[in-house]
Scaffold this motif. Structure first.
Motif, mmCIF file in Angstrom:
data_model
loop_
_atom_site.group_PDB
_atom_site.id
_atom_site.type_symbol
_atom_site.label_atom_id
_atom_site.label_comp_id
_atom_site.label_asym_id
_atom_site.label_seq_id
_atom_site.Cartn_x
_atom_site.Cartn_y
_atom_site.Cartn_z
ATOM 1 N N PRO A 1 46.379 -13.547 70.167
ATOM 2 C CA PRO A 1 46.166 -14.216 68.874
ATOM 3 C C PRO A 1 46.253 -13.223 67.716
ATOM 4 C CG PRO A 1 44.537 -14.933 70.483
ATOM 5 C CD PRO A 1 45.290 -13.811 71.117
ATOM 6 N N GLY A 2 46.851 -13.641 66.600
ATOM 7 C CA GLY A 2 47.045 -12.762 65.449
ATOM 8 C C GLY A 2 48.510 -12.612 65.115
ATOM 9 N N SER A 3 48.789 -11.831 64.111
ATOM 10 C CA SER A 3 50.169 -11.671 63.629
ATOM 11 C C SER A 3 50.957 -10.709 64.506
ATOM 12 C CB SER A 3 50.153 -11.147 62.188
ATOM 13 O OG SER A 3 49.686 -9.804 62.161
ATOM 14 N N TYR A 4 52.285 -10.793 64.397
ATOM 15 C CA TYR A 4 53.148 -9.861 65.115
ATOM 16 C C TYR A 4 52.969 -8.440 64.580
ATOM 17 C CZ TYR A 4 55.685 -13.340 67.818
ATOM 18 O OH TYR A 4 56.022 -14.307 68.726
ATOM 19 N N LEU A 5 52.737 -8.299 63.291
ATOM 20 C CA LEU A 5 52.536 -6.978 62.709
ATOM 21 C C LEU A 5 51.288 -6.318 63.302
ATOM 22 C CD1 LEU A 5 53.474 -4.893 60.632
ATOM 23 C CD2 LEU A 5 52.038 -6.049 58.929
ATOM 24 N N ASN A 6 50.223 -7.114 63.452
ATOM 25 C CA ASN A 6 48.998 -6.604 64.058
ATOM 26 C C ASN A 6 49.256 -6.169 65.499
ATOM 27 O OD1 ASN A 6 45.919 -6.394 64.221
ATOM 28 N ND2 ASN A 6 46.332 -7.881 65.829
ATOM 29 N N TRP A 7 50.017 -6.966 66.216
ATOM 30 C CA TRP A 7 50.301 -6.673 67.627
ATOM 31 C C TRP A 7 51.140 -5.405 67.768
ATOM 32 C CZ3 TRP A 7 48.758 -6.206 72.056
ATOM 33 C CH2 TRP A 7 49.511 -6.320 73.220
ATOM 34 N N ILE A 8 52.131 -5.238 66.907
ATOM 35 C CA ILE A 8 52.953 -4.021 66.943
ATOM 36 C C ILE A 8 52.094 -2.787 66.681
ATOM 37 C CG2 ILE A 8 54.818 -2.773 65.757
ATOM 38 C CD1 ILE A 8 56.118 -5.549 65.296
ATOM 39 N N GLY A 9 51.177 -2.924 65.710
ATOM 40 C CA GLY A 9 50.280 -1.813 65.419
ATOM 41 C C GLY A 9 49.403 -1.456 66.600
ATOM 42 N N LYS B 1 44.263 1.300 65.774
ATOM 43 C CA LYS B 1 44.849 0.319 64.863
ATOM 44 C C LYS B 1 43.765 -0.265 63.954
ATOM 45 C CE LYS B 1 46.911 -3.326 63.064
ATOM 46 N NZ LYS B 1 45.739 -4.055 62.574
ATOM 47 N N THR B 2 42.616 -0.577 64.512
ATOM 48 C CA THR B 2 41.517 -1.129 63.717
ATOM 49 C C THR B 2 40.998 -0.108 62.712
ATOM 50 O OG1 THR B 2 40.908 -2.574 65.558
ATOM 51 C CG2 THR B 2 39.272 -2.239 63.837
ATOM 52 N N ARG B 3 40.871 1.145 63.142
ATOM 53 C CA ARG B 3 40.434 2.197 62.224
ATOM 54 C C ARG B 3 41.397 2.335 61.049
ATOM 55 N NH1 ARG B 3 39.203 6.592 66.981
ATOM 56 N NH2 ARG B 3 37.080 5.911 67.521
ATOM 57 N N LEU B 4 42.693 2.322 61.349
ATOM 58 C CA LEU B 4 43.701 2.449 60.291
ATOM 59 C C LEU B 4 43.614 1.275 59.326
ATOM 60 C CD1 LEU B 4 46.129 3.918 59.071
ATOM 61 C CD2 LEU B 4 47.602 2.623 60.647
ATOM 62 N N LEU C 1 50.088 -2.031 69.812
ATOM 63 C CA LEU C 1 50.932 -1.433 70.850
ATOM 64 C C LEU C 1 51.232 0.029 70.552
ATOM 65 C CD1 LEU C 1 53.500 -4.302 71.573
ATOM 66 C CD2 LEU C 1 51.673 -3.485 73.081
ATOM 67 N N MET C 2 51.416 0.347 69.282
ATOM 68 C CA MET C 2 51.765 1.715 68.895
ATOM 69 C C MET C 2 50.554 2.647 68.879
ATOM 70 S SD MET C 2 54.458 0.959 65.793
ATOM 71 C CE MET C 2 54.620 2.708 65.407
ATOM 72 N N LEU C 3 49.417 2.146 68.421
ATOM 73 C CA LEU C 3 48.269 3.009 68.173
ATOM 74 C C LEU C 3 47.102 2.793 69.130
ATOM 75 C CD1 LEU C 3 48.170 2.648 64.271
ATOM 76 C CD2 LEU C 3 49.190 4.522 65.586
ATOM 77 N N GLY C 4 47.089 1.651 69.813
ATOM 78 C CA GLY C 4 45.914 1.272 70.586
ATOM 79 C C GLY C 4 44.985 0.439 69.734
ATOM 80 N N ILE C 5 44.123 -0.346 70.371
ATOM 81 C CA ILE C 5 43.311 -1.306 69.625
ATOM 82 C C ILE C 5 42.282 -0.611 68.729
ATOM 83 C CG2 ILE C 5 41.600 -1.599 71.486
ATOM 84 C CD1 ILE C 5 41.579 -4.621 70.701
ATOM 85 N N ARG C 6 41.717 0.517 69.168
ATOM 86 C CA ARG C 6 40.710 1.208 68.357
ATOM 87 C C ARG C 6 41.346 1.886 67.146
ATOM 88 N NH1 ARG C 6 37.087 4.768 72.397
ATOM 89 N NH2 ARG C 6 36.044 5.274 70.433
#
Length: 321
Positions: free
Chosen positions: A293-301, A310-313, A303-308
Protein backbone atom coordinates in the motif's frame (compact mmCIF):
# COMPACT_ATOMS: atom_id res chain seq x y z
CA UNK A 1 -19.59 -25.02 31.30
CA UNK A 2 -23.23 -24.44 32.08
CA UNK A 3 -26.00 -26.23 30.24
CA UNK A 4 -27.08 -24.34 27.15
CA UNK A 5 -30.48 -22.71 27.40
CA UNK A 6 -33.11 -24.70 25.51
CA UNK A 7 -33.88 -21.70 23.32
CA UNK A 8 -31.26 -20.26 20.97
CA UNK A 9 -33.09 -16.99 21.50
CA UNK A 10 -31.56 -16.62 24.94
CA UNK A 11 -28.54 -14.28 24.79
CA UNK A 12 -25.50 -14.09 27.05
CA UNK A 13 -23.81 -10.70 27.24
CA UNK A 14 -20.32 -10.80 28.73
CA UNK A 15 -18.41 -7.73 29.92
CA UNK A 16 -14.76 -8.25 30.94
CA UNK A 17 -13.61 -5.24 32.92
CA UNK A 18 -10.56 -3.87 34.70
CA UNK A 19 -10.63 -0.51 36.53
CA UNK A 20 -13.42 0.98 34.41
CA UNK A 21 -15.79 1.95 37.21
CA UNK A 22 -15.98 5.47 35.79
CA UNK A 23 -18.00 4.32 32.77
CA UNK A 24 -19.20 0.72 33.18
CA UNK A 25 -22.52 1.89 34.60
CA UNK A 26 -23.48 3.46 31.24
CA UNK A 27 -22.61 0.22 29.46
CA UNK A 28 -24.70 -1.88 31.82
CA UNK A 29 -27.67 0.49 31.62
CA UNK A 30 -27.53 0.36 27.81
CA UNK A 31 -27.89 -3.43 28.07
CA UNK A 32 -30.70 -3.35 30.64
CA UNK A 33 -32.78 -0.95 28.53
CA UNK A 34 -32.79 -3.26 25.50
CA UNK A 35 -36.14 -3.84 23.82
CA UNK A 36 -35.34 -7.57 23.78
CA UNK A 37 -35.40 -8.89 27.35
CA UNK A 38 -34.34 -12.55 27.18
CA UNK A 39 -30.70 -12.24 28.19
CA UNK A 40 -28.22 -12.62 31.02
CA UNK A 41 -25.46 -10.12 31.72
CA UNK A 42 -22.19 -11.48 33.12
CA UNK A 43 -19.62 -8.97 34.37
CA UNK A 44 -16.19 -10.58 34.79
CA UNK A 45 -14.05 -8.29 36.92
CA UNK A 46 -10.42 -9.05 36.08
CA UNK A 47 -8.95 -7.91 39.40
CA UNK A 48 -10.10 -4.26 39.45
CA UNK A 49 -8.70 -2.08 42.21
CA UNK A 50 -11.37 0.62 41.88
CA UNK A 51 -15.01 0.50 43.01
CA UNK A 52 -16.29 -1.67 40.14
CA UNK A 53 -17.65 -4.31 42.54
CA UNK A 54 -19.71 -1.77 44.48
CA UNK A 55 -21.11 -0.16 41.35
CA UNK A 56 -22.23 -3.45 39.79
CA UNK A 57 -23.57 -4.80 43.11
CA UNK A 58 -25.78 -1.74 43.56
CA UNK A 59 -27.70 -2.50 40.35
CA UNK A 60 -30.69 -4.58 41.32
CA UNK A 61 -31.52 -6.78 38.34
CA UNK A 62 -31.70 -10.57 38.52
CA UNK A 63 -30.21 -10.89 35.02
CA UNK A 64 -26.84 -9.54 36.20
CA UNK A 65 -24.09 -11.75 37.57
CA UNK A 66 -20.80 -10.39 38.91
CA UNK A 67 -17.69 -12.61 38.87
CA UNK A 68 -14.37 -11.52 40.36
CA UNK A 69 -11.04 -13.08 39.42
CA UNK A 70 -7.42 -12.10 39.90
CA UNK A 71 -5.94 -10.08 37.06
CA UNK A 72 -5.21 -12.45 34.15
CA UNK A 73 -6.09 -10.48 31.04
CA UNK A 74 -9.16 -9.71 28.96
CA UNK A 75 -9.21 -13.00 27.05
CA UNK A 76 -9.10 -15.06 30.24
CA UNK A 77 -12.04 -12.99 31.48
CA UNK A 78 -13.92 -13.50 28.21
CA UNK A 79 -13.41 -17.25 28.34
CA UNK A 80 -14.50 -17.29 31.98
CA UNK A 81 -17.69 -15.48 31.06
CA UNK A 82 -18.27 -17.86 28.16
CA UNK A 83 -17.90 -20.95 30.38
CA UNK A 84 -20.27 -19.44 32.97
CA UNK A 85 -22.88 -18.51 30.36
CA UNK A 86 -25.92 -20.40 29.11
CA UNK A 87 -27.16 -18.50 26.05
CA UNK A 88 -27.39 -19.81 22.52
CA UNK A 89 -25.85 -16.55 21.33
CA UNK A 90 -23.17 -14.43 22.96
CA UNK A 91 -21.93 -10.84 22.77
CA UNK A 92 -18.65 -9.69 24.31
CA UNK A 93 -18.85 -6.02 25.22
CA UNK A 94 -16.05 -3.82 26.43
CA UNK A 95 -16.90 -1.92 29.59
CA UNK A 96 -17.20 1.42 27.80
CA UNK A 97 -19.42 0.37 24.86
CA UNK A 98 -22.96 1.70 24.60
CA UNK A 99 -25.83 -0.08 22.83
CA UNK A 100 -28.90 1.47 21.26
CA UNK A 101 -32.25 0.21 22.54
CA UNK A 102 -33.06 -2.23 19.71
CA UNK A 103 -29.54 -3.62 19.18
CA UNK A 104 -30.19 -7.17 20.43
CA UNK A 105 -33.56 -7.33 18.72
CA UNK A 106 -32.15 -6.49 15.28
CA UNK A 107 -29.21 -8.89 15.55
CA UNK A 108 -31.45 -11.73 16.66
CA UNK A 109 -33.78 -11.19 13.69
CA UNK A 110 -30.90 -11.78 11.30
CA UNK A 111 -29.58 -14.70 13.36
CA UNK A 112 -32.91 -16.50 13.14
CA UNK A 113 -32.70 -16.32 9.33
CA UNK A 114 -29.07 -17.50 9.25
CA UNK A 115 -28.95 -20.28 11.81
CA UNK A 116 -25.30 -21.34 11.39
CA UNK A 117 -23.71 -17.90 11.02
CA UNK A 118 -22.27 -15.24 13.26
CA UNK A 119 -23.97 -11.87 12.86
CA UNK A 120 -22.26 -8.50 12.94
CA UNK A 121 -23.40 -4.91 12.94
CA UNK A 122 -22.01 -1.40 12.48
CA UNK A 123 -20.04 0.71 14.92
CA UNK A 124 -19.16 4.33 15.57
CA UNK A 125 -16.02 5.22 17.51
CA UNK A 126 -15.85 8.56 19.27
CA UNK A 127 -16.53 10.27 22.57
CA UNK A 128 -19.44 11.75 24.47
CA UNK A 129 -19.85 15.50 24.89
CA UNK A 130 -22.61 17.65 26.34
CA UNK A 131 -24.06 17.80 22.83
CA UNK A 132 -24.06 14.05 22.25
CA UNK A 133 -21.67 11.52 20.69
CA UNK A 134 -18.87 12.99 18.61
CA UNK A 135 -18.02 10.43 15.89
CA UNK A 136 -14.36 9.96 14.93
CA UNK A 137 -14.73 6.91 12.68
CA UNK A 138 -17.34 4.42 11.50
CA UNK A 139 -17.29 0.78 10.40
CA UNK A 140 -19.96 -1.03 8.43
CA UNK A 141 -20.24 -4.02 6.10
CA UNK A 142 -17.15 -5.39 4.41
CA UNK A 143 -16.94 -4.15 0.79
CA UNK A 144 -15.01 -7.30 -0.17
CA UNK A 145 -16.94 -10.60 -0.32
CA UNK A 146 -13.82 -12.23 1.17
CA UNK A 147 -13.89 -10.93 4.74
CA UNK A 148 -10.78 -12.90 5.69
CA UNK A 149 -8.63 -11.28 3.01
CA UNK A 150 -9.77 -7.77 4.00
CA UNK A 151 -9.20 -8.38 7.70
CA UNK A 152 -5.69 -9.81 7.21
CA UNK A 153 -4.75 -6.78 5.08
CA UNK A 154 -6.27 -4.45 7.69
CA UNK A 155 -8.57 -2.97 5.05
CA UNK A 156 -11.57 -3.71 7.27
CA UNK A 157 -12.42 -5.28 10.64
CA UNK A 158 -15.16 -5.61 13.27
CA UNK A 159 -14.97 -4.44 16.87
CA UNK A 160 -15.39 -7.19 19.48
CA UNK A 161 -18.74 -5.87 20.68
CA UNK A 162 -20.25 -5.87 17.19
CA UNK A 163 -20.19 -9.66 16.74
CA UNK A 164 -23.16 -11.84 17.70
CA UNK A 165 -21.52 -15.23 18.30
CA UNK A 166 -23.47 -18.45 17.87
CA UNK A 167 -22.40 -20.65 20.77
CA UNK A 168 -21.48 -23.63 18.59
CA UNK A 169 -19.20 -21.43 16.50
CA UNK A 170 -17.34 -20.19 19.55
CA UNK A 171 -16.86 -23.80 20.67
CA UNK A 172 -15.64 -24.71 17.19
CA UNK A 173 -12.79 -22.17 17.25
CA UNK A 174 -11.81 -23.03 20.83
CA UNK A 175 -12.62 -19.67 22.42
CA UNK A 176 -10.29 -16.72 22.92
CA UNK A 177 -6.50 -17.12 22.79
CA UNK A 178 -5.41 -16.27 26.33
CA UNK A 179 -1.77 -15.75 25.30
CA UNK A 180 -2.56 -12.66 23.22
CA UNK A 181 -2.37 -9.08 24.48
CA UNK A 182 -3.53 -7.34 21.30
CA UNK A 183 -5.61 -8.08 18.18
CA UNK A 184 -7.61 -10.66 20.14
CA UNK A 185 -10.77 -9.80 18.22
CA UNK A 186 -8.99 -10.17 14.89
CA UNK A 187 -7.46 -13.47 15.91
CA UNK A 188 -10.71 -15.17 16.91
CA UNK A 189 -12.73 -13.74 14.01
CA UNK A 190 -10.14 -14.70 11.39
CA UNK A 191 -9.87 -18.21 12.84
CA UNK A 192 -13.66 -18.48 12.54
CA UNK A 193 -13.55 -17.32 8.92
CA UNK A 194 -10.87 -19.91 8.12
CA UNK A 195 -13.16 -22.55 9.62
CA UNK A 196 -15.81 -21.53 7.11
CA UNK A 197 -18.08 -19.78 9.61
CA UNK A 198 -20.12 -17.10 7.84
CA UNK A 199 -20.40 -13.55 9.17
CA UNK A 200 -23.68 -11.95 8.07
CA UNK A 201 -24.20 -8.19 8.29
CA UNK A 202 -27.30 -6.92 10.11
CA UNK A 203 -28.03 -3.84 8.03
CA UNK A 204 -30.85 -2.58 10.27
CA UNK A 205 -28.89 -2.89 13.50
CA UNK A 206 -27.97 0.41 15.15
CA UNK A 207 -24.23 1.06 15.56
CA UNK A 208 -22.45 0.17 18.77
CA UNK A 209 -20.92 3.32 20.25
CA UNK A 210 -17.24 2.60 20.92
CA UNK A 211 -15.98 5.17 23.41
CA UNK A 212 -12.57 6.80 23.16
CA UNK A 213 -11.40 8.28 26.47
CA UNK A 214 -9.01 11.22 26.21
CA UNK A 215 -8.02 11.14 29.87
CA UNK A 216 -7.85 7.37 30.32
CA UNK A 217 -4.51 5.58 30.17
CA UNK A 218 -4.68 3.29 27.12
CA UNK A 219 -4.88 -0.44 27.62
CA UNK A 220 -2.02 -2.66 26.52
CA UNK A 221 -3.80 -3.42 23.22
CA UNK A 222 -4.11 0.29 22.38
CA UNK A 223 -0.41 1.09 22.67
CA UNK A 224 2.66 0.33 20.58
CA UNK A 225 4.54 -1.40 23.37
CA UNK A 226 6.74 -4.31 22.39
CA UNK A 227 4.28 -6.64 24.09
CA UNK A 228 1.51 -5.37 21.84
CA UNK A 229 3.63 -5.56 18.68
CA UNK A 230 4.72 -9.11 19.49
CA UNK A 231 1.09 -10.12 19.98
CA UNK A 232 0.04 -8.67 16.63
CA UNK A 233 2.96 -10.44 14.97
CA UNK A 234 2.00 -13.71 16.67
CA UNK A 235 -1.50 -13.51 15.17
CA UNK A 236 -0.07 -13.36 11.64
CA UNK A 237 2.27 -16.28 12.32
CA UNK A 238 -0.63 -18.32 13.68
CA UNK A 239 -2.83 -17.52 10.66
CA UNK A 240 -0.01 -18.52 8.32
CA UNK A 241 0.36 -21.88 10.06
CA UNK A 242 -3.38 -22.58 10.09
CA UNK A 243 -3.79 -21.63 6.42
CA UNK A 244 -0.89 -23.94 5.49
CA UNK A 245 -2.33 -26.80 7.53
CA UNK A 246 -5.68 -26.45 5.80
CA UNK A 247 -4.17 -26.09 2.33
CA UNK A 248 -5.56 -22.55 2.04
CA UNK A 249 -2.35 -20.53 1.78
CA UNK A 250 -2.89 -19.61 -1.87
CA UNK A 251 -1.49 -16.55 -3.67
CA UNK A 252 -4.35 -14.34 -2.46
CA UNK A 253 -3.89 -15.06 1.24
CA UNK A 254 -0.10 -15.07 0.96
CA UNK A 255 -0.31 -11.57 -0.50
CA UNK A 256 -2.79 -10.53 2.19
CA UNK A 257 -0.44 -11.77 4.94
CA UNK A 258 2.42 -9.88 3.32
CA UNK A 259 0.40 -6.68 3.34
CA UNK A 260 -0.51 -7.32 6.97
CA UNK A 261 3.16 -7.62 7.88
CA UNK A 262 3.90 -4.42 5.93
CA UNK A 263 1.18 -2.46 7.74
CA UNK A 264 2.59 -3.71 11.04
CA UNK A 265 6.11 -2.71 9.94
CA UNK A 266 4.93 0.82 9.19
CA UNK A 267 3.11 1.18 12.50
CA UNK A 268 6.18 0.00 14.46
CA UNK A 269 8.80 2.16 12.74
CA UNK A 270 8.92 5.01 15.26
CA UNK A 271 8.74 2.91 18.44
CA UNK A 272 10.56 -0.29 17.45
CA UNK A 273 12.62 0.06 14.24
CA UNK A 274 14.31 -3.34 14.65
CA UNK A 275 10.93 -5.03 14.95
CA UNK A 276 9.74 -3.05 11.93
CA UNK A 277 12.63 -4.50 9.90
CA UNK A 278 11.59 -8.03 10.89
CA UNK A 279 8.02 -7.39 9.70
CA UNK A 280 9.29 -5.80 6.48
CA UNK A 281 11.41 -8.89 5.73
CA UNK A 282 8.34 -11.06 6.25
CA UNK A 283 6.49 -8.87 3.75
CA UNK A 284 9.25 -9.36 1.19
CA UNK A 285 9.22 -13.13 1.77
CA UNK A 286 5.48 -13.18 1.11
CA UNK A 287 5.22 -10.62 -1.70
CA UNK A 288 8.66 -10.25 -3.26
CA UNK A 289 8.87 -7.01 -5.23
CA UNK A 290 5.11 -6.50 -5.35
CA UNK A 291 4.20 -2.93 -4.36
CA UNK A 292 2.66 -2.60 -0.88
CA UNK A 293 0.00 0.00 0.00
CA UNK A 294 1.21 3.52 -0.86
CA UNK A 295 2.64 5.29 -3.88
CA UNK A 296 5.10 3.87 -6.39
CA UNK A 297 7.56 6.63 -5.47
CA UNK A 298 7.44 5.53 -1.83
CA UNK A 299 7.98 1.91 -2.86
CA UNK A 300 10.98 2.76 -5.06
CA UNK A 301 12.50 4.68 -2.17
CA UNK A 302 12.03 1.70 0.18
CA UNK A 303 13.57 -0.70 -2.35
CA UNK A 304 16.58 1.57 -2.77
CA UNK A 305 17.15 2.62 0.84
CA UNK A 306 15.29 0.15 3.03
CA UNK A 307 12.20 0.94 5.07
CA UNK A 308 14.06 2.63 7.97
CA UNK A 309 16.36 4.83 5.87
CA UNK A 310 13.55 5.77 3.49
CA UNK A 311 11.42 6.91 6.43
CA UNK A 312 14.32 8.84 7.96
CA UNK A 313 14.94 10.61 4.65
CA UNK A 314 11.24 11.47 4.26
CA UNK A 315 11.10 12.85 7.79
CA UNK A 316 14.26 14.90 7.21
CA UNK A 317 12.90 16.38 3.99
CA UNK A 318 9.61 17.10 5.72
CA UNK A 319 11.36 19.06 8.46
CA UNK A 320 13.27 21.14 5.89
CA UNK A 321 10.27 21.97 3.74
Amino acid sequence: MKNINVSNKFISIIIPTYNYSFCILDTIHSVLQQSYKEFELIVVDDGSKDDTRAIVSNIKDSRIRYIYQKNQGANVARNRGFHESSGGYLIFLDSDDVLEKNYLEELLKVAMRNSDANIYGPSKKGYFTDLGFNVLSELGPCPNPDLLESWIKHDWWIFTSCVFWKRENLVKVGGWDEALHANQDGDIAMRALIEGIAFIYAENAPPVLITSHKNKKPSISDTKSQKTLNSRYAVFLKLEIILKQKGMLNAKYQNALGVGYYVLAQSALADSPEFSEICYRRFREMCGLKKPPGSYLNWIGILMLGIRNKTRLSNYIGRIF
